[in-house]
Design a protein around this motif. Sequence first.
Motif, short mmCIF file in Angstrom:
data_model
loop_
_atom_site.label_atom_id
_atom_site.label_comp_id
_atom_site.label_asym_id
_atom_site.label_seq_id
_atom_site.Cartn_x
_atom_site.Cartn_y
_atom_site.Cartn_z
N GLY A 110 21.61 -2.70 28.05
CA GLY A 110 21.56 -4.15 28.23
C GLY A 110 22.62 -4.71 29.13
N HIS A 111 22.97 -4.02 30.20
CA HIS A 111 24.05 -4.47 31.08
C HIS A 111 23.82 -5.88 31.62
CE1 HIS A 111 24.53 -0.08 31.00
NE2 HIS A 111 25.80 -0.27 31.32
N ASP A 112 22.57 -6.19 31.91
CA ASP A 112 22.29 -7.50 32.51
C ASP A 112 22.43 -8.65 31.52
OD1 ASP A 112 21.78 -6.34 34.95
OD2 ASP A 112 19.62 -6.18 34.63
N ASP A 113 22.52 -8.36 30.23
CA ASP A 113 22.69 -9.42 29.23
C ASP A 113 24.12 -9.96 29.20
OD1 ASP A 113 20.05 -9.20 28.44
OD2 ASP A 113 20.49 -7.76 26.85
N PHE A 114 25.06 -9.23 29.79
CA PHE A 114 26.47 -9.64 29.75
C PHE A 114 26.82 -10.42 31.01
CE2 PHE A 114 26.15 -5.85 27.11
CZ PHE A 114 26.82 -6.25 25.97
N ASP A 115 27.59 -11.48 30.83
CA ASP A 115 28.04 -12.26 31.97
C ASP A 115 29.13 -11.53 32.75
OD1 ASP A 115 26.68 -15.08 31.56
OD2 ASP A 115 27.34 -14.37 29.60
N ARG A 116 29.97 -10.76 32.00
CA ARG A 116 31.00 -9.97 32.65
C ARG A 116 31.24 -8.71 31.85
NH1 ARG A 116 31.09 -10.56 37.57
NH2 ARG A 116 32.70 -9.24 38.49
N ILE A 117 31.30 -7.58 32.55
CA ILE A 117 31.61 -6.29 31.93
C ILE A 117 32.89 -5.77 32.58
CG2 ILE A 117 30.86 -3.92 31.57
CD1 ILE A 117 27.97 -4.94 31.79
N ILE A 118 33.87 -5.44 31.76
CA ILE A 118 35.15 -4.93 32.23
C ILE A 118 35.17 -3.42 32.03
CG2 ILE A 118 37.65 -5.13 32.09
CD1 ILE A 118 36.18 -7.76 32.86
N VAL A 119 35.30 -2.69 33.11
CA VAL A 119 35.21 -1.23 33.05
C VAL A 119 36.53 -0.61 33.50
CG1 VAL A 119 34.02 0.81 33.95
CG2 VAL A 119 32.74 -1.30 33.52
N PRO A 120 37.09 0.31 32.71
CA PRO A 120 38.33 0.97 33.15
C PRO A 120 38.04 1.95 34.28
CG PRO A 120 37.54 1.93 31.09
CD PRO A 120 36.66 0.75 31.37
#
Length: 333
Positions: A110-120
């Motif tokens: 569901g990546h598109d459901d998030f407004d922002r994804i913070i990835v290390p």
Amino acid sequence: MTSEPSAPVWALLDGLSGSNSQTRGVVQALGVPIAENVLTYAREWPWERLTGRVRPTPETRDRLLAAPPPRLIVTTGRRAGAVARWLKRALADRDGTAPRLLHIQDPRFGHDDFDRIIVPAHDRSLARLKARRNVTVVTGSPHPLTPERLATAAEEWRSAVEDLPRPRIAVLVGGDSGRRRLDAAVARRLANQASELARRAGGALMVTTSRRTRADALADLRASLAGPHVLHAWTPEPAGNPYLGFLGLADAVIVTGDSMSMLTEATTPARPVYIFAPAGWARAPHARYHAQLVAAGAARMLDDATAWDAWSGVPINPAAAIATEARALLERS
């Protein structure tokens, strides 16, 4: 940071202390009233894990839906992220509006459901993830530790180590990570290398274990540590754990390389940090992060021949940068 029943920002927390530390680090840096909501999950069957389905318990669902809805939800980890996605849809169906979602780590689904994804930057799927428009890449893991907080904890534990010679080296001991075991043999190697570094420095060790430390590892640490030292085994009672105090009192830090959060937190005092990770022991993402910390001047690797050197460290904590992303989402909500 305050925790209020009605707040514009929710932190969804579960039983993973490392994930909770990352979420708290971001909302603390955001500096607005927040509500912490602890999640419990129904039993997860193997097929559900493979398809990304996570079922909060009925009590959790009812509690989340009964509270005044937030404008922003912050989560870390696969399961908390899945609950945030469900809650966003449920509130949109009920109210016609939905909160913004900021998620730390790869949510897997569901990546598109998030407004922002913070990835290390050490994530194994970095190449795929950073191509997404809603992804921000950071170095390290956010956390809520500050020099001021460590200084306060140091005063609480100073009397416990005042008889030890300086330099005093904190040793932060984690535990198993996936199929990599921090067992008795690994613990003996850690004890020997840490003791040798303290001997070369003419100082002492302040050792503390964690909830994940195995009983056999603890036993061999006790038996193998040499020279001046204190060892505190982890206890369920928070006041009995000197983790923060030892970090605040340390002239240098040795940290086992099995926890991203613990590795990042160890850099907070900006003192020398030595990573214990024998060749082939660390998982690939951890090994990548070790290399990034070394390249940044924040850490060095520990081995049998490591020389004592009172160099200046570099604190690593992307919480403030992530909070800037969160603040932008709040302004658009």
